[in-house]
Motif scaffolding. Structure first.
Motif, mmCIF file in Angstrom:
data_model
loop_
_atom_site.group_PDB
_atom_site.id
_atom_site.type_symbol
_atom_site.label_atom_id
_atom_site.label_comp_id
_atom_site.label_asym_id
_atom_site.label_seq_id
_atom_site.Cartn_x
_atom_site.Cartn_y
_atom_site.Cartn_z
ATOM 1 N N UNK A 48 4.851 -3.410 4.054
ATOM 2 C CA UNK A 48 4.636 -2.200 4.859
ATOM 3 C C UNK A 48 3.183 -1.744 4.799
ATOM 4 N N UNK A 49 2.555 -1.836 3.617
ATOM 5 C CA UNK A 49 1.167 -1.364 3.493
ATOM 6 C C UNK A 49 0.141 -2.468 3.746
ATOM 7 N N UNK A 81 4.722 4.087 -4.251
ATOM 8 C CA UNK A 81 3.287 3.936 -4.033
ATOM 9 C C UNK A 81 2.415 4.835 -4.907
ATOM 10 N N UNK A 82 2.782 6.105 -5.145
ATOM 11 C CA UNK A 82 1.932 6.916 -6.027
ATOM 12 C C UNK A 82 1.831 6.339 -7.439
ATOM 13 N N UNK A 83 2.917 5.739 -7.943
ATOM 14 C CA UNK A 83 2.908 5.133 -9.277
ATOM 15 C C UNK A 83 2.002 3.904 -9.286
ATOM 16 N N UNK A 128 -1.390 3.826 -0.482
ATOM 17 C CA UNK A 128 -0.864 2.474 -0.661
ATOM 18 C C UNK A 128 -1.619 1.445 0.166
ATOM 19 N N UNK A 129 -1.953 1.808 1.402
ATOM 20 C CA UNK A 129 -2.716 0.902 2.263
ATOM 21 C C UNK A 129 -4.082 0.625 1.647
ATOM 22 N N UNK A 153 -0.432 -7.060 -6.757
ATOM 23 C CA UNK A 153 0.268 -5.843 -6.343
ATOM 24 C C UNK A 153 1.522 -5.634 -7.192
ATOM 25 N N UNK A 154 2.311 -6.693 -7.385
ATOM 26 C CA UNK A 154 3.534 -6.571 -8.169
ATOM 27 C C UNK A 154 3.231 -6.265 -9.632
#
Length: 226
Positions: free
Chosen positions: A29-30, A63-65, A195-196, A221-222
């Motif tokens: 998504x991002x 996303x904030x985390x 997030x983007x 990312x993961x």
């Protein structure tokens, strides 16, 4: 996957879905110009029946985390910054999206807000030696206000062509947000844009060497969830 960070584990208690699946769809998504409806259809093709609003909820929670985790792994940036703003529509109103990059194109920081800024970028990255802006009088006034509180002033340059590198960065974000057709709330806009930007910084190689040895952009990312 390695042991989860406490912050991610706390989020998972409320989401009740395998983290590996959520991370893939949130990353897509991002990372790519896909709408939530696109993602819902793609999931259905893979035998995963999840409503598009559920994917949105995953993004808002996770996303904030992940952004906070990324900031701990972010490379230091250079001391010569290029600063520019563009506009993003949130709740039917246009808001400023600021971005600063160093002369190598590395993202210094970004901020979505209704008013001007410089303090956040300086607080999180230390003060630059030089800031290059376009002919914006408001940005110039903001920098003068910062300099008024400093013993050593930041050098200010108003040279539009030197800001091409940050304008190109704006376009990368705009391509990603276009399928979103605006944001319903300022909070959602801030989280999703965060997030983007994190995904964009990872793709530019801005994670510290050794944080995730020999890993792909997706694996980096993961890794933020651990």
């Amino acid at each position: 996957m390695k042991a989860l960070s406490p912050a991610v584990a706390k989020v998972l208690k409320r989401l009740h879905y395998p983290l590996e699946i959520m991370l893939v769809w949130v990353r897509w998504y991002v990372a790519y110009p896909l709408s939530l409806r696109n993602l819902e259809e793609m999931m259905a093709e893979r035998g995963i029946a999840v409503d598009h609003s559920t994917v949105h909820r995953w993004a808002i929670k996770l996303l904030p985390v992940l952004e906070k985790a990324f900031r701990r792994c972010k490379r230091p940036v250079g001391k010569s910054w290029r600063v520019d703003e563009t506009y993003v529509k949130a709740k039917g109103q246009w808001k400023y999206l600021y971005r600063a990059v160093d002369k190598a194109g590395n993202t210094v920081d970004f901020l979505l807000r209704a008013r001007r800024y410089f303090g956040k970028a300086i607080d999180q990255n230390d003060a630059p030696d030089t800031v290059t802006i376009d002919k914006s009088g408001a940005n110039l006034a903001g920098l003068h206000a910062v300099n008024a509180e400093r013993e050593t002033p930041i050098k200010i340059r108003q040279v539009k062509y030197l800001n091409n590198i940050v304008e190109q960065d704006h376009r990368a974000t705009k391509r990603r947000t276009r399928p979103m057709l605006g944001f319903k709330t300022f909070r959602c806009a801030r989280i999703l844009l965060g997030g983007i930007e994190v995904m964009h910084m990872i793709a530019k190689g801005q994670m510290i060497d050794g944080a995730v040895p020999k890993s792909s952009v997706a694996e980096q990312f993961y890794f933020l969830a651990t």
